[in-house]
Scaffold this motif. Structure first.
Motif, PDB file in Angstrom:
ATOM      1  N   GLY A 128       0.828  -1.199   0.000  1.00  0.00           N
ATOM      2  CA  GLY A 128       0.000   0.000   0.000  1.00  0.00           C
ATOM      3  C   GLY A 128       0.863   1.249   0.000  1.00  0.00           C
ATOM      4  N   ASP A 129       0.614   2.135  -0.959  1.00  0.00           N
ATOM      5  CA  ASP A 129       1.341   3.411  -1.017  1.00  0.00           C
ATOM      6  C   ASP A 129       0.625   4.412  -0.113  1.00  0.00           C
ATOM      7  OD1 ASP A 129       3.304   2.526  -2.849  1.00  0.00           O
ATOM      8  OD2 ASP A 129       1.847   2.702  -4.472  1.00  0.00           O
ATOM      9  N   LEU A 130       0.642   4.113   1.171  1.00  0.00           N
ATOM     10  CA  LEU A 130      -0.183   4.836   2.134  1.00  0.00           C
ATOM     11  C   LEU A 130       0.190   6.311   2.266  1.00  0.00           C
ATOM     12  CD1 LEU A 130      -0.371   2.039   4.860  1.00  0.00           C
ATOM     13  CD2 LEU A 130      -1.948   2.493   2.979  1.00  0.00           C
ATOM     14  N   PRO A 131       1.470   6.682   2.447  1.00  0.00           N
ATOM     15  CA  PRO A 131       1.785   8.107   2.577  1.00  0.00           C
ATOM     16  C   PRO A 131       1.408   8.911   1.339  1.00  0.00           C
ATOM     17  CG  PRO A 131       3.599   6.766   3.390  1.00  0.00           C
ATOM     18  CD  PRO A 131       2.661   5.835   2.687  1.00  0.00           C
ATOM     19  N   ALA A 132       1.676   8.352   0.154  1.00  0.00           N
ATOM     20  CA  ALA A 132       1.391   9.068  -1.095  1.00  0.00           C
ATOM     21  C   ALA A 132      -0.100   9.332  -1.253  1.00  0.00           C
ATOM     22  CB  ALA A 132       1.918   8.266  -2.285  1.00  0.00           C
ATOM     23  N   LEU A 133      -0.919   8.341  -0.942  1.00  0.00           N
ATOM     24  CA  LEU A 133      -2.361   8.508  -1.118  1.00  0.00           C
ATOM     25  C   LEU A 133      -2.993   9.282   0.034  1.00  0.00           C
ATOM     26  CD1 LEU A 133      -2.986   5.016  -2.653  1.00  0.00           C
ATOM     27  CD2 LEU A 133      -3.362   7.203  -3.797  1.00  0.00           C
ATOM     28  N   ALA A 134      -2.383   9.215   1.217  1.00  0.00           N
ATOM     29  CA  ALA A 134      -2.904  10.016   2.330  1.00  0.00           C
ATOM     30  C   ALA A 134      -2.715  11.498   2.053  1.00  0.00           C
ATOM     31  CB  ALA A 134      -2.208   9.618   3.631  1.00  0.00           C
ATOM     32  N   VAL A 135      -1.552  11.892   1.519  1.00  0.00           N
ATOM     33  CA  VAL A 135      -1.346  13.310   1.219  1.00  0.00           C
ATOM     34  C   VAL A 135      -2.233  13.734   0.048  1.00  0.00           C
ATOM     35  CG1 VAL A 135       0.578  13.144  -0.437  1.00  0.00           C
ATOM     36  CG2 VAL A 135       0.434  15.098   1.105  1.00  0.00           C
ATOM     37  N   THR A 136      -2.534  12.809  -0.849  1.00  0.00           N
ATOM     38  CA  THR A 136      -3.477  13.103  -1.928  1.00  0.00           C
ATOM     39  C   THR A 136      -4.857  13.416  -1.348  1.00  0.00           C
ATOM     40  OG1 THR A 136      -2.289  11.629  -3.444  1.00  0.00           O
ATOM     41  CG2 THR A 136      -4.544  12.215  -4.037  1.00  0.00           C
ATOM     42  N   ALA A 137      -5.280  12.607  -0.379  1.00  0.00           N
ATOM     43  CA  ALA A 137      -6.577  12.843   0.257  1.00  0.00           C
ATOM     44  C   ALA A 137      -6.608  14.195   0.961  1.00  0.00           C
ATOM     45  CB  ALA A 137      -6.879  11.718   1.242  1.00  0.00           C
ATOM     46  N   LEU A 138      -5.504  14.560   1.617  1.00  0.00           N
ATOM     47  CA  LEU A 138      -5.457  15.851   2.307  1.00  0.00           C
ATOM     48  C   LEU A 138      -5.479  17.007   1.314  1.00  0.00           C
ATOM     49  CD1 LEU A 138      -2.907  15.093   5.174  1.00  0.00           C
ATOM     50  CD2 LEU A 138      -5.409  15.163   5.287  1.00  0.00           C
ATOM     51  N   CYS A 139      -4.918  16.804   0.132  1.00  0.00           N
ATOM     52  CA  CYS A 139      -5.031  17.831  -0.920  1.00  0.00           C
ATOM     53  C   CYS A 139      -6.484  17.978  -1.356  1.00  0.00           C
ATOM     54  CB  CYS A 139      -4.154  17.467  -2.114  1.00  0.00           C
ATOM     55  SG  CYS A 139      -2.386  17.724  -1.877  1.00  0.00           S
ATOM     56  N   LEU A 140      -7.172  16.848  -1.538  1.00  0.00           N
ATOM     57  CA  LEU A 140      -8.580  16.911  -1.925  1.00  0.00           C
ATOM     58  C   LEU A 140      -9.409  17.628  -0.865  1.00  0.00           C
ATOM     59  CD1 LEU A 140      -8.973  13.291  -3.347  1.00  0.00           C
ATOM     60  CD2 LEU A 140      -9.150  15.401  -4.668  1.00  0.00           C
ATOM     61  N   LEU A 141      -9.064  17.405   0.393  1.00  0.00           N
ATOM     62  CA  LEU A 141      -9.777  18.049   1.490  1.00  0.00           C
ATOM     63  C   LEU A 141      -9.440  19.534   1.625  1.00  0.00           C
ATOM     64  CD1 LEU A 141      -9.533  15.286   4.229  1.00  0.00           C
ATOM     65  CD2 LEU A 141     -11.649  16.313   3.407  1.00  0.00           C
ATOM     66  N   GLY A 142      -8.333  19.967   1.015  1.00  0.00           N
ATOM     67  CA  GLY A 142      -7.926  21.357   1.125  1.00  0.00           C
ATOM     68  C   GLY A 142      -6.973  21.622   2.268  1.00  0.00           C
ATOM     69  N   GLU A 143      -6.500  20.554   2.954  1.00  0.00           N
ATOM     70  CA  GLU A 143      -5.573  20.746   4.072  1.00  0.00           C
ATOM     71  C   GLU A 143      -4.133  20.927   3.613  1.00  0.00           C
ATOM     72  OE1 GLU A 143      -5.582  18.156   7.360  1.00  0.00           O
ATOM     73  OE2 GLU A 143      -7.716  18.407   7.797  1.00  0.00           O
ATOM     74  N   VAL A 144      -3.782  20.341   2.483  1.00  0.00           N
ATOM     75  CA  VAL A 144      -2.420  20.430   1.929  1.00  0.00           C
ATOM     76  C   VAL A 144      -2.526  21.026   0.531  1.00  0.00           C
ATOM     77  CG1 VAL A 144      -0.427  19.098   1.129  1.00  0.00           C
ATOM     78  CG2 VAL A 144      -1.556  18.489   3.285  1.00  0.00           C
ATOM     79  N   PRO A 145      -1.673  22.000   0.192  1.00  0.00           N
ATOM     80  CA  PRO A 145      -1.771  22.618  -1.140  1.00  0.00           C
ATOM     81  C   PRO A 145      -1.302  21.689  -2.250  1.00  0.00           C
ATOM     82  CG  PRO A 145       0.092  23.524   0.081  1.00  0.00           C
ATOM     83  CD  PRO A 145      -0.668  22.667   1.049  1.00  0.00           C
ATOM     84  N   TRP A 146      -1.980  21.779  -3.367  1.00  0.00           N
ATOM     85  CA  TRP A 146      -1.582  21.060  -4.575  1.00  0.00           C
ATOM     86  C   TRP A 146      -0.320  21.695  -5.155  1.00  0.00           C
ATOM     87  CZ3 TRP A 146      -4.184  16.735  -6.065  1.00  0.00           C
ATOM     88  CH2 TRP A 146      -5.507  16.571  -5.633  1.00  0.00           C
TER      89      TRP A 146
END
Length: 500
Positions: free
Chosen positions: A165-183
């Motif tokens: 599982g590429d957990l860190p990569a997809l977790a930061v992707t989810a946070l980008c979708l949520l608006g918590e981390v900038p794209w």
């Protein structure tokens, strides 16, 4: 490009990731995703669902869907409540747990991946979600589609996945979708995201699969170009085509071997061949036997990727037809890692043969030309340095060929006691392909220069067309000068040569 969760190919991943092809999710994919989402919501209300109503990893027995007066509820092996405290009431939302999962798992490290690799990951994950086994709400598919079409990528770091599982990569992707981390590359409005879908969204090897798809598409192309380059070098060294005759390869009918031999026969048909030796060195005589395994390895990798790219391989898997949630290990990518390891090992052998042909092109006994294909005063170096460059790239490829399947890991308090390290296998494969591209470009520069100096270009047919294409675009200067641009130019020609 229409993503339907069933028919994505490595070439299509490359088209989106590198060439910027637009994507759209097939309506059937949205329907499947919605059916799984509705099913898992109902099932999660009546029984434990890993990651949705429980913690993750070693916390799998800790319930998060209920609150008690003295802390979390602990589940038994079959999901029964075994803590002394009685669950009082379900909270209205599960935001806190889902957000904790995303924030705690977005812990990658090392350099940021290039946008191409990250776009490949997003493409694969979007297609997987369209396969309809994750249970995430359909709005997440629209969010990924929008990000891809607007050229946005999350800040994904190189280290974090180990093939389960590429957990860190997809977790930061989810946070980008949520608006918590900038794209990276721009902005977009936050996407509605039920944090209860957190694990379902990140339970994927989309990053590793995406990079493997890029490597596979590139290598398939380079191997086709390598046969053309070999045929040009063969002419420059007056090779003996007897080794490529059909009867030889029918006697040992490996598929890749037969394909390479047949392609060489087609390219050399009609040429004025004047064999200089009763038999050639291995770098010419054994081309089908050495290039063939690489071709077969790529075919095997394509077959593996055909499954991985389109598999709803999440844990747990939502089965809306059977109205079940199935806890499983489809996230374990041993198939992918082993296929990539085999491909890199076969590629090293092919690259070593290319370096050997380069050395023969610089040797007067094989071309009848000055040493190193030099054309200046005595002592001129010509293409001497290209041998060093090619061996340097081959050395890097040798390191990349080390099987990653030899490693493993025990993590999460011993609960997850095996890992295939296919993430590293995919990254190594991309690096290996880049090294092979340099090796092949050096051979092409030397082959074109030798044929030009001999004044014996190929006559008629696809090989003549390929030579004309390359000779027109590669410098005709023969004086001693920097050759880095020549190698770069030759590398850029390889995709087109693959089509001849």
């Amino acid at each position: 490009m229409l993503l339907d969760g069933a028919a994505l190919t490595a070439e299509q991943v490359r088209a989106v990731a590198r060439d910027g092809a637009a994507v759209r999710v097939h309506p059937d994919g949205v329907t499947r995703a919605n059916a799984a989402h509705q099913a898992v919501q109902a099932l999660g209300a009546t029984g434990p669902v890993y990651g949705r109503t429980t913690g993750v990893g070693a916390n799998r027995l800790v319930a998060v869907e209920y609150e008690s007066s003295s802390g979390p509820v602990v589940l038994g092996p079959e999901g029964s409540v075994i803590s002394r405290e009685v669950a009082l009431h379900p909270p209205a939302r599960h935001d806190a747990h889902g957000l904790r999962v995303l924030r705690s798992h977005a812990g990658g490290a090392g350099p940021l991946l290039d946008p191409i690799s990250v776009r490949a990951m997003l493409t694969v994950r979007l297609n997987q979600l369209a396969a309809g086994g994750s249970g995430v709400e359909p709005g997440l598919l629209a969010g990924l589609e929008m990000a891809l079409n607007h050229g946005l990528t999350p800040p994904v770091h190189a280290f974090g996945g180990i093939g389960t599982g590429d957990l860190p990569a997809l977790a930061v992707t989810a946070l980008c979708l949520l608006g918590e981390v900038p794209w990276r590359g721009g902005t977009m409005e936050p996407v509605p995201f039920d944090p209860a879908d957190a694990l379902a969204f990140i339970s994927s090897n989309a990053g590793s699969i995406g990079e493997a798809a890029l490597a596979c598409a590139d290598l398939s192309e380079l191997l086709r170009a390598s046969t053309v380059t070999t045929a040009l070098a063969f002419l420059a060294c007056d090779g003996n085509s007897e080794a490529y005759e059909a009867v030889v390869h029918l006697a040992r009918p490996h598929p890749g071997q037969q394909t390479v031999a047949a392609r060489l026969r087609d390219l050399l048909a009609g040429q004025a061949l004047k064999p200089a030796r009763i038999q050639d060195p291995y770098s010419y005589r054994a081309v089908p036997q050495v290039h063939g395994p690489a071709l077969d390895a790529v075919v095997a990798l394509e077959r593996t990727l055909g499954i991985e790219l389109n598999a709803p391989a999440e844990n747990p898997l939502v089965d809306p037809v059977g109205n079940r949630v199935l806890h499983n290990a489809n996230f374990h990518t041993a198939y992918l890692g082993l296929s990539l390891d085999a491909m890199r090992n076969a590629l090293y052998q092919t690259a070593a043969l290319s370096v050997a042909r380069l050395s023969l092109l610089l040797e007067p006994a094989f071309t009848g030309l000055p040493p190193f294909l030099a054309a200046g005063p005595p002592g001129s170096s010509g293409l001497m340095i290209l041998e060093y460059v090619a061996h340097s790239a081959l050395g890097a490829l040798r390191l990349n060929a080390t099987p990653t399947a030899l490693a493993t890991a025990v993590v999460s308090r011993g609960v997850e006691e095996h890992a295939p390290f296919s993430s590293q296998a995919a990254r190594n494969s991309l690096d290996a392909v880049a090294s092979y591209r340099v090796v092949l470009a050096a051979e092409l520069v030397a082959a074109v220069r030798a044929l030009r100096m001999r004044g014996t270009p190929p006559v008629d047919g696809p090989l003549a067309d390929a030579y004309a294409y390359a000779a027109e675009r590669l410098s005709g200067r023969l004086d001693d000068r920097p050759l880095d641009q020549d190698v770069e130019d030759a590398a850029a020609l390889l995709p087109a040569l693959a089509a001849y």
